[in-house]
Write a protein that holds these residues in place. Structure first.
Motif, PDB file in Angstrom:
ATOM      1  N   ALA A 109       1.376  -1.236   0.044  1.00 15.28           N
ATOM      2  CA  ALA A 109      -0.121  -0.092  -0.046  1.00 15.28           C
ATOM      3  C   ALA A 109       1.627   1.390  -0.084  1.00 15.28           C
ATOM      4  O   ALA A 109       0.417   2.506  -0.953  1.00 15.28           O
ATOM      5  N   VAL A 136      -4.950   2.464  -2.914  1.00 14.55           N
ATOM      6  CA  VAL A 136      -5.479   1.510  -2.216  1.00 14.55           C
ATOM      7  C   VAL A 136      -6.470   2.038  -1.423  1.00 14.55           C
ATOM      8  O   VAL A 136      -6.955   3.421  -0.638  1.00 14.55           O
ATOM      9  N   LEU A 141      -8.022  -2.389   1.647  1.00 17.07           N
ATOM     10  CA  LEU A 141      -6.760  -3.612   2.975  1.00 17.07           C
ATOM     11  C   LEU A 141      -6.973  -4.411   3.859  1.00 17.07           C
ATOM     12  O   LEU A 141      -6.595  -5.197   3.642  1.00 17.07           O
ATOM     13  N   LEU A 154      -3.601  -5.783  -4.202  1.00 18.17           N
ATOM     14  CA  LEU A 154      -2.559  -4.742  -3.431  1.00 18.17           C
ATOM     15  C   LEU A 154      -1.692  -5.762  -3.787  1.00 18.17           C
ATOM     16  O   LEU A 154      -0.155  -4.839  -3.479  1.00 18.17           O
TER      17      LEU A 154
END
Length: 380
Positions: A109, A136, A141, A154
């Motif tokens: 990230a 992001v 996440l 990611l």
């Protein structure tokens, strides 16, 4: 006669560490090649890389199968030691997986935030556009940190850690099943390969991957017998032929692509041979002295030590460089990205993974001791 040196006092089998390191390097080269693919596909170079024995050094998907067999074998070995605690094991396993995974996702990230990513700069339909996040989003996440999703934009190699986690949870049942079939280990391993083929054809990942883990677990239940089999006198040509056969099985679907295109039934069947090929390479790493000595060299042992960290950090680095210099400059991405990935992996191992190993051991001891006390309290 081929002899096998004893494992270290810690119980680790040195040659398998080296195999793990080589597999991690193959995955790294595979992902670099995916960046280069739009610029190489259709050329003689691409045909040579993807449809010749050279494919072995970039067979990333197949290298993941080697990881799965190794996990099924190595992770279950402590089960057969005196004083083993399932609660301690599962608790420690969670720490060892989640700690590095969370750190790797934060690292990925951070790179996305530092180096802006414009998907229009990448070839349409390429690996870079199809599998990589360009921004992001905190909810995404956090979801990826749980290892529950099936995809990880990611840091896409984490898809395999999802299955590692699920198999760890199912390991008590897998161990029991492996012990039930251990007398017919070879037949059981072939049945696992057949089930994996069915999973591939039905596009059912559980049926595709779990039998490959189970192969390793079945091998673990027969490890003393495997080592005894290794020590039997054999013709000098046997192990070289066995190793070559294992490699051929591992990449058979690639070698046959001129006559069995990807997506066809024949290619799917050939791909299923990669699972027994991966198992065969594990046996070679335990059995053939020249290969064992190679995997036990300091360089291979170092690669084995950082292999998990390398697996976790290399794609964010390669992807960031591809956006920074352009994927058309794939040679520069490799020239910079491969050594940088190794360097960052070493730092990641020292700062994160090794610390998680220590924490996992403390958790294991604490949870196992508490479980023993609880068992003593309720014992009649």
């Amino acid at each position: 006669m081929v002899t096998t040196p004893p494992p270290r006092a810690s119980g680790r089998i040195n040659s398998l560490d080296g195999l793990r390191g080589v597999a991690a390097m193959v995955v790294l080269l595979h992902h670099w090649l995916l960046i280069a693919q739009p610029w190489l596909q259709g050329t003689v170079v691409w045909a040579w890389i993807s449809q010749s024995p050279a494919k072995l050094i970039t067979a990333g998907n197949e290298a993941v199968l080697v990881f799965f067999v190794l996990s099924g074998l190595v992770v279950v070995l402590p089960v057969f030691r005196a004083g083993f605690s399932w609660m301690g094991f599962l608790s420690a396993r969670v720490v060892r997986l989640y700690g590095p995974v969370i750190a790797a996702l934060l690292f990925a990230a951070l790179l996305i935030l530092l180096v802006p990513r414009d998907p229009s700069r990448m070839p349409a339909g390429s690996w870079m556009t199809d599998t990589h996040a360009t921004q992001v989003y905190p909810p995404s996440l956090l979801a990826q940190m749980t290892l529950i999703p099936r995809s990880y934009p990611l840091n896409n190699p984490l898809w395999s850690l999802h299955w590692e986690l699920v198999y760890s949870i199912l390991l008590p049942f897998a161990t029991a099943l492996a012990l039930l079939v251990r007398r017919w280990a070879l037949t059981a391993v072939l049945a696992c390969a057949a089930l994996s083929l069915v999973g591939r054809m039905l596009e059912q990942p559980e049926l595709l991957y779990f039998p490959i883990f189970l192969m390793g677990t079945i091998m673990a239940t027969r490890l003393p017998d495997m080592l005894a089999w290794v020590e039997r006198p054999r013709p000098r040509w046997f192990m070289p032929l066995f190793a070559a056969g294992s490699v051929l099985l591992l990449i058979a679907s690639w070698l046959a692509r001129p006559i069995a295109p990807s997506g066809g039934i024949l290619n799917t069947v050939l791909w299923s041979l990669a699972a027994p090929g991966a198992a065969g390479l594990v046996v070679v790493s335990l059995a053939w002295a020249p290969v064992m000595r190679f995997f036990e060299t300091p360089v291979m042992q170092w690669l084995g030590k950082i292999s998990f960290s390398l697996y976790l950090v290399h794609v964010p680095i390669l992807a960031t460089l591809a956006y920074a210099v352009g994927s058309q400059n794939w040679q520069l991405v490799g020239l910079l990205g491969i050594p940088l990935s190794l360097l960052v992996a070493w730092g990641f191992y020292q700062l994160v993974e090794a610390k998680m190993h220590q924490a996992a051991r403390r958790v294991h001891r604490a949870v196992a001791a508490r479980a023993r006390r609880r068992a003593n309290e309720i014992a009649p």
